[in-house]
Design a protein around this motif. Structure first.
Motif, PDB file in Angstrom:
ATOM      1  N   GLN A 136      78.444   0.759  98.458  1.00  0.00           N
ATOM      2  CA  GLN A 136      77.084   1.256  98.260  1.00  0.00           C
ATOM      3  C   GLN A 136      77.157   2.422  97.283  1.00  0.00           C
ATOM      4  O   GLN A 136      78.230   2.881  96.909  1.00  0.00           O
ATOM      5  CB  GLN A 136      76.493   1.725  99.591  1.00  0.00           C
ATOM      6  CG  GLN A 136      76.451   0.676 100.669  1.00  0.00           C
ATOM      7  CD  GLN A 136      75.584  -0.493 100.293  1.00  0.00           C
ATOM      8  OE1 GLN A 136      74.453  -0.334  99.858  1.00  0.00           O
ATOM      9  NE2 GLN A 136      76.121  -1.696 100.433  1.00  0.00           N
ATOM     10  N   HIS A 139      66.838  -5.549 105.013  1.00  0.00           N
ATOM     11  CA  HIS A 139      67.960  -5.853 104.122  1.00  0.00           C
ATOM     12  C   HIS A 139      67.940  -7.299 103.713  1.00  0.00           C
ATOM     13  O   HIS A 139      67.660  -8.170 104.425  1.00  0.00           O
ATOM     14  CB  HIS A 139      69.288  -5.559 104.821  1.00  0.00           C
ATOM     15  CG  HIS A 139      69.315  -4.173 105.388  1.00  0.00           C
ATOM     16  ND1 HIS A 139      69.520  -3.085 104.615  1.00  0.00           N
ATOM     17  CD2 HIS A 139      69.105  -3.719 106.645  1.00  0.00           C
ATOM     18  CE1 HIS A 139      69.483  -2.007 105.376  1.00  0.00           C
ATOM     19  NE2 HIS A 139      69.232  -2.367 106.605  1.00  0.00           N
ATOM     20  N   THR A 175      71.633   3.454 100.379  1.00  0.00           N
ATOM     21  CA  THR A 175      70.954   2.222  99.983  1.00  0.00           C
ATOM     22  C   THR A 175      69.504   2.562  99.615  1.00  0.00           C
ATOM     23  O   THR A 175      69.094   3.728  99.688  1.00  0.00           O
ATOM     24  CB  THR A 175      70.943   1.193 101.133  1.00  0.00           C
ATOM     25  OG1 THR A 175      70.091   1.680 102.161  1.00  0.00           O
ATOM     26  CG2 THR A 175      72.336   0.953 101.679  1.00  0.00           C
ATOM     27  N   ASP A 176      68.734   1.551  99.274  1.00  0.00           N
ATOM     28  CA  ASP A 176      67.309   1.759  98.995  1.00  0.00           C
ATOM     29  C   ASP A 176      66.577   2.302 100.218  1.00  0.00           C
ATOM     30  O   ASP A 176      65.574   2.984 100.085  1.00  0.00           O
ATOM     31  CB  ASP A 176      66.648   0.445  98.576  1.00  0.00           C
ATOM     32  CG  ASP A 176      67.174  -0.060  97.238  1.00  0.00           C
ATOM     33  OD1 ASP A 176      67.769   0.751  96.484  1.00  0.00           O
ATOM     34  OD2 ASP A 176      67.001  -1.256  96.960  1.00  0.00           O
TER      35      ASP A 176
END
Length: 171
Positions: free
Chosen positions: A48, A171, A85-86
């Motif tokens: 990541q 996800h 992550t986003d």
């Protein structure tokens, strides 16, 4: 012919007798829960973006945070995964007590606004809410057991539900 032999060997090892599912419900639920946990935490399974907490992508610990001096006398081991992550920060701490006595793990210090939460502890009943205390700085593991902890707070709220059978839309 060698390929057929190899396939037969693999089938013997990986075949599951679903008729025994009723008698092994607890084990089945545990593994279903752990598969869900792995899916929800990309830091465990892939690279990541670097975590803004300053944690490295993977770090090894003994019962003391950031101590990676492992030798024959080591009784406790942990791996910490971190990434961004986003959806935000993703930090997971997996602890393993290989000793026959209880061990206390000093957890890595988190930035303000973040806290460790226990997802599962193999020595307890498996509900995932075993250690609901906020802002824990250490975790006690029973003999020969393992625990998975995750970080909440800030931008790290990955666990949002308890239906471990379905993948979330995150996800």
């Amino acid at each position: 012919m060698e390929i057929i032999i190899l396939i037969v060997r693999i089938m013997r090892v990986s075949w599951l007798d679903w008729k025994r599912l009723e008698t092994n419900q607890e084990l089945y639920r545990f593994f279903r829960k752990m598969i869900w946990f792995r899916r929800e935490h990309p830091a465990i399974r892939s690279d990541q973006e670097p975590s803004e907490t300053g944690f490295p992508a993977v770090s090894i610990h003994t019962d003391r945070a950031w101590d990676c001096s492992i030798d024959r006398e080591t009784k406790a081991l942990a791996v910490c995964y971190a990434g961004k992550t986003d959806q935000g920060e993703d930090l997971v701490y997996m602890a393993l007590n290989v000793y026959w006595e209880e061990q206390s793990f000093e957890l890595p210090k988190l930035p303000e606004g973040y806290e460790w939460n226990c997802f599962t502890d193999t020595a307890l009943d498996g509900t995932g809410e075993e250690n609901g205390e906020a802002a824990i700085t250490e975790y006690r593991l029973h003999p020969r057991s393992a625990a998975d902890l995750w970080v909440s707070g800030g931008t790290a709220d990955f666990i949002r539900r308890t239906d471990y059978g379905k993948r979330s839309s995150n996800h």
